[in-house]
Write an enzyme that holds these catalytic residues in place. Sequence first.
Site, PDB file in Angstrom:
ATOM      1  N   HIS A  13      -7.794  -5.483   0.266  1.00 60.30           N
ATOM      2  CA  HIS A  13      -6.528  -4.774   0.440  1.00 60.30           C
ATOM      3  C   HIS A  13      -5.799  -5.323   1.675  1.00 60.30           C
ATOM      4  CE1 HIS A  13      -4.136  -1.123  -0.038  1.00 60.30           C
ATOM      5  NE2 HIS A  13      -4.217  -0.921   1.271  1.00 60.30           N
ATOM      6  N   SER A  37       0.814  -1.208   0.000  1.00 59.85           N
ATOM      7  CA  SER A  37       0.000   0.000   0.000  1.00 59.85           C
ATOM      8  C   SER A  37       0.854   1.267   0.000  1.00 59.85           C
ATOM      9  CB  SER A  37      -0.947  -0.055   1.194  1.00 59.85           C
ATOM     10  OG  SER A  37      -2.074   0.720   0.924  1.00 59.85           O
ATOM     11  N   LYS A  68       4.147   2.171  -2.552  1.00 60.10           N
ATOM     12  CA  LYS A  68       4.539   3.386  -3.282  1.00 60.10           C
ATOM     13  C   LYS A  68       6.008   3.685  -2.968  1.00 60.10           C
ATOM     14  CE  LYS A  68      -0.012   5.242  -1.757  1.00 60.10           C
ATOM     15  NZ  LYS A  68      -1.046   4.640  -2.520  1.00 60.10           N
ATOM     16  N   TRP A 120     -10.220   0.663  -4.726  1.00 62.18           N
ATOM     17  CA  TRP A 120      -9.613   1.963  -4.376  1.00 62.18           C
ATOM     18  C   TRP A 120      -8.221   2.092  -5.001  1.00 62.18           C
ATOM     19  CZ3 TRP A 120     -10.929   6.517  -2.751  1.00 62.18           C
ATOM     20  CH2 TRP A 120     -10.111   7.296  -1.936  1.00 62.18           C
TER      21      TRP A 120
HETATM   22  C1  GCU Z   1      -5.243   4.875   2.129  1.00 61.16           C
HETATM   23  C2  GCU Z   1      -4.685   5.660   0.967  1.00 61.16           C
HETATM   24  C3  GCU Z   1      -3.950   4.748  -0.023  1.00 61.16           C
HETATM   25  C4  GCU Z   1      -2.936   3.908   0.697  1.00 61.16           C
HETATM   26  C5  GCU Z   1      -3.586   3.166   1.828  1.00 61.16           C
HETATM   27  C6  GCU Z   1      -2.621   2.380   2.714  1.00 61.16           C
HETATM   28  O1  GCU Z   1      -6.290   4.068   1.703  1.00 61.16           O
HETATM   29  O2  GCU Z   1      -5.743   6.341   0.364  1.00 61.16           O
HETATM   30  O3  GCU Z   1      -3.301   5.526  -1.013  1.00 61.16           O
HETATM   31  O4  GCU Z   1      -2.300   3.049  -0.202  1.00 61.16           O
HETATM   32  O5  GCU Z   1      -4.227   4.094   2.693  1.00 61.16           O
HETATM   33  O6  GCU Z   1      -1.454   2.698   2.785  1.00 61.16           O
HETATM   34  O7  GCU Z   1      -3.088   1.444   3.364  1.00 61.16           O
END
Ligand code: GCU
Length: 429
Positions: free
Chosen positions: A400, A259, A263, A350
């Site tokens: 997720h 997540s 990134k 998402w």
């Molecule tokens: C939020 C955010 C995402 C991210 C996620 C996470 O949902 O909007 O961009 O990847 O958190 O890190 O769990």
Amino acid sequence: MKKTKILTTVILCLVFASTHAQQNVNYDESQVPAYILPELLKCRNGEMVTTAEQWEKQRRPELMELFASKMYGRTPAGDIDISYEILTDNPDALSGKATSRQVKFTFSNGNKKTEAILLMYIPNMRKGKVPVFVGYNFKGNHSTTTDTTILHSPAFRLVKEPGHPDWERGNQANRWSYDMIIDRGYAVATMCYHDIFPDKPELKEYSVVSLFPGYDPDKTAPEEWQAIGAWAWGSSRIIDFLETQEEIDTNKIAIMGHSRQGKAALWAGAQDERFRIVISNNSGCGGAALFRRKFGETAEIINKAFPHWFCESFRQYNNKEELLPVDQHQLLALIAPRKVYVASAEEDLWADPRGEFLAAYHAGPVYRLYGLETIGSDEMPALHTPITGDIGYHIRAGKHDVKEYDWKRYLDFADAHFSKNSVTRPSFK
Ligand code: GCU
């Protein structure tokens, strides 16, 4: 489409629509705008890249510059002081099959310092040096295991009051398949991401960013690095330490990020070639997903919710993704010829699973310059049907998260590519 599939899609859309009701989020594939991706192989001067050497010398640096100046911010060139102290070394971890080692990192500049604790598990059954997975955890080292000898991560108290349920040991142990990783002959090195940049805008003062020369708490320059840049930097400091560890094979380092850490892992992988395999698990917007699809989370949503993640100049693309000079297939391509693996989850709309897949697909031309195996079709594979060439991909059922299924695929991918010994970059000097 079968009736059950339609029903599942409708239910998923309703769930997501209610979760993000206040935002105008698109989950409808037919509403994805027509888009043209920025060209991977076309240099600023209009020349087309035709060789790996030209990619490395000309185009790759251009893209690195764009990602730094327009998205993640510039990693400072200067150094701060870093010292390491082994706090514990326990050869009886995981019922005796691993050694756990906890190491305090102290980052300092003059009188100001911050601290982090790295937790390693190293298999005791070793023939020579072992490969390693590096990855941040979200809720402290204590959350990854019920092992009572594991210390709490120093910055965790800044984000969660002691007594909060997240202080409970092992509360995210399901995301860390330590037994399986060790059984398969890999070491693992994890740290709480809050130790590098506690994940709240108002806590920047406690982050490593605040230690660097030029940091001004009252003013952020447009291209200044922020949390994602700092997390990426921190994972390279973990490698610096691993290079001092005799059990670790530093030619076999994989980074796995979930997540927001997916990134950061991609950005770390782009910048630091010591990461030979880079794995993005459900990284979504600002990770593997193509911005131009505007499906699920968008630039505007992420910049508003997490103003401390990307550099400030990135905000100019809120709702204007089509003007971004880059897109995420180019980020993945920056990792070539090292291996990259993108993983999605079916219910994680998402994060735009299709956008994650397409970025992996469109990174192909750079991998082909090296004669490597890319994703052959822009049709998404079925669930649980991993693609395991030099660019890997899978989509699994469920939400997720990081599941055992994901770890199994990452271990298989690492087994295949580390044994080929094909994960280094040719030298064009
Ligand atoms: C939020 C955010 C995402 C991210 C996620 C996470 O949902 O909007 O961009 O990847 O958190 O890190 O769990």
